[in-house]
Design a protein around this motif. Structure first.
Motif, PDB file in Angstrom:
ATOM      1  N   ASP A  40       0.233  -0.771 -11.763  1.00  0.00           N
ATOM      2  CA  ASP A  40      -0.059   0.534 -11.170  1.00  0.00           C
ATOM      3  C   ASP A  40       1.152   1.455 -11.216  1.00  0.00           C
ATOM      4  O   ASP A  40       1.057   2.643 -10.867  1.00  0.00           O
ATOM      5  CB  ASP A  40      -0.508   0.384  -9.713  1.00  0.00           C
ATOM      6  CG  ASP A  40      -1.828  -0.344  -9.585  1.00  0.00           C
ATOM      7  OD1 ASP A  40      -1.947  -1.196  -8.674  1.00  0.00           O
ATOM      8  OD2 ASP A  40      -2.753  -0.069 -10.386  1.00  0.00           O
ATOM      9  N   ARG A  95      -9.704  -1.010  -4.878  1.00  0.00           N
ATOM     10  CA  ARG A  95      -8.333  -1.026  -4.347  1.00  0.00           C
ATOM     11  C   ARG A  95      -7.865   0.370  -3.939  1.00  0.00           C
ATOM     12  O   ARG A  95      -7.077   0.517  -3.007  1.00  0.00           O
ATOM     13  CB  ARG A  95      -7.361  -1.592  -5.394  1.00  0.00           C
ATOM     14  CG  ARG A  95      -7.666  -3.008  -5.815  1.00  0.00           C
ATOM     15  CD  ARG A  95      -6.567  -3.559  -6.710  1.00  0.00           C
ATOM     16  NE  ARG A  95      -6.407  -2.804  -7.952  1.00  0.00           N
ATOM     17  CZ  ARG A  95      -5.278  -2.184  -8.318  1.00  0.00           C
ATOM     18  NH1 ARG A  95      -4.214  -2.218  -7.531  1.00  0.00           N
ATOM     19  NH2 ARG A  95      -5.218  -1.536  -9.477  1.00  0.00           N
ATOM     20  N   SER A 117       0.830  -1.200   0.000  1.00  0.00           N
ATOM     21  CA  SER A 117       0.000   0.000   0.000  1.00  0.00           C
ATOM     22  C   SER A 117       0.866   1.253   0.000  1.00  0.00           C
ATOM     23  O   SER A 117       1.991   1.252   0.502  1.00  0.00           O
ATOM     24  CB  SER A 117      -0.898   0.027   1.242  1.00  0.00           C
ATOM     25  OG  SER A 117      -1.780  -1.064   1.268  1.00  0.00           O
ATOM     26  N   MET A 145      -3.886   3.772  -1.804  1.00  0.00           N
ATOM     27  CA  MET A 145      -3.727   2.710  -2.804  1.00  0.00           C
ATOM     28  C   MET A 145      -3.356   1.419  -2.090  1.00  0.00           C
ATOM     29  O   MET A 145      -2.285   1.329  -1.478  1.00  0.00           O
ATOM     30  CB  MET A 145      -2.646   3.094  -3.816  1.00  0.00           C
ATOM     31  CG  MET A 145      -2.891   4.440  -4.482  1.00  0.00           C
ATOM     32  SD  MET A 145      -1.684   4.833  -5.765  1.00  0.00           S
ATOM     33  CE  MET A 145      -0.201   4.973  -4.786  1.00  0.00           C
ATOM     34  N   ASP A 146      -4.239   0.462  -2.143  1.00  0.00           N
ATOM     35  CA  ASP A 146      -4.032  -0.838  -1.506  1.00  0.00           C
ATOM     36  C   ASP A 146      -3.943  -1.934  -2.559  1.00  0.00           C
ATOM     37  O   ASP A 146      -4.396  -1.767  -3.694  1.00  0.00           O
ATOM     38  CB  ASP A 146      -5.180  -1.138  -0.539  1.00  0.00           C
ATOM     39  CG  ASP A 146      -5.259  -0.138   0.593  1.00  0.00           C
ATOM     40  OD1 ASP A 146      -6.395   0.230   0.982  1.00  0.00           O
ATOM     41  OD2 ASP A 146      -4.209   0.272   1.110  1.00  0.00           O
ATOM     42  N   ASN A 147      -3.387  -3.069  -2.149  1.00  0.00           N
ATOM     43  CA  ASN A 147      -3.246  -4.213  -3.054  1.00  0.00           C
ATOM     44  C   ASN A 147      -2.643  -3.764  -4.391  1.00  0.00           C
ATOM     45  O   ASN A 147      -3.172  -4.074  -5.471  1.00  0.00           O
ATOM     46  CB  ASN A 147      -4.601  -4.892  -3.276  1.00  0.00           C
ATOM     47  CG  ASN A 147      -4.480  -6.216  -3.998  1.00  0.00           C
ATOM     48  OD1 ASN A 147      -3.426  -6.842  -3.988  1.00  0.00           O
ATOM     49  ND2 ASN A 147      -5.564  -6.631  -4.642  1.00  0.00           N
ATOM     50  N   VAL A 187      -8.953   0.393 -10.885  1.00  0.00           N
ATOM     51  CA  VAL A 187      -8.534   0.616  -9.499  1.00  0.00           C
ATOM     52  C   VAL A 187      -9.686   0.506  -8.509  1.00  0.00           C
ATOM     53  O   VAL A 187      -9.462   0.543  -7.292  1.00  0.00           O
ATOM     54  CB  VAL A 187      -7.864   1.996  -9.333  1.00  0.00           C
ATOM     55  CG1 VAL A 187      -6.716   2.159 -10.322  1.00  0.00           C
ATOM     56  CG2 VAL A 187      -8.862   3.138  -9.460  1.00  0.00           C
ATOM     57  N   LYS A 208      -0.475  -3.332  -7.711  1.00  0.00           N
ATOM     58  CA  LYS A 208      -0.030  -4.276  -8.724  1.00  0.00           C
ATOM     59  C   LYS A 208       1.072  -3.628  -9.572  1.00  0.00           C
ATOM     60  O   LYS A 208       1.134  -2.396  -9.673  1.00  0.00           O
ATOM     61  CB  LYS A 208      -1.204  -4.648  -9.628  1.00  0.00           C
ATOM     62  CG  LYS A 208      -2.400  -5.237  -8.900  1.00  0.00           C
ATOM     63  CD  LYS A 208      -3.552  -5.484  -9.858  1.00  0.00           C
ATOM     64  CE  LYS A 208      -4.755  -6.053  -9.116  1.00  0.00           C
ATOM     65  NZ  LYS A 208      -5.888  -6.334 -10.045  1.00  0.00           N
TER      66      LYS A 208
END
Length: 126
Positions: free
Chosen positions: A90, A67, A17, A83-85, A64, A87
């Motif tokens: 991103d 997430r 994150s 911003m979580d999880n 997004v 990738k």
């Protein structure tokens, strides 16, 4: 002219994150749609999230949704993007953006919608 100053970018492993911040004046939060746009070199800019004045409606890109979360803190005159999880896809330069509000919901994520841009902060996900 609106001054937008981003911070909080960095490098993180996939699944991690980050929280991006954007500092602006108090009048900006009351009278502008504000959001985040990202860009990878060689690719088109992509709208990520947008929020209405005074923490009104929020809209997210499909890539997004679920997430990322956009929010405002009026006490600190800051816009955030949690911003979580994360990738690898991103990975991009993230820009804080604003467009004067003319009424109604702030929905558009189109980069050309926004007239005011910050300098950007880099997010790298590996």
């Amino acid at each position: 002219h609106v001054q937008l100053v981003e911070s909080g970018g960095g490098s993180v492993q996939a699944g991690g994150s980050l929280r991006l911040s954007c500092a602006a004046s108090s009048t900006t939060f009351n009278t502008y749609c504000m959001g985040w746009i990202r860009q990878v070199p060689g690719k088109d800019r992509e709208g990520v999230a947008v929020m209405g004045p005074r923490g009104g409606n929020a809209n997210y890109a499909a890539s997004v949704k679920g997430r990322f979360s956009i929010s405002q803190d009026s006490a600190s005159n800051a816009l955030y993007l949690q911003m979580d999880n994360l990738k690898p896809e991103d990975t991009a330069m993230y820009y804080c953006v604003a467009q004067r509000w003319h009424g109604g919901a702030c929905i558009s994520l189109g980069p050309s919608t926004f007239s005011e841009w910050g300098q950007g902060t880099q997010v790298t996900v590996s």
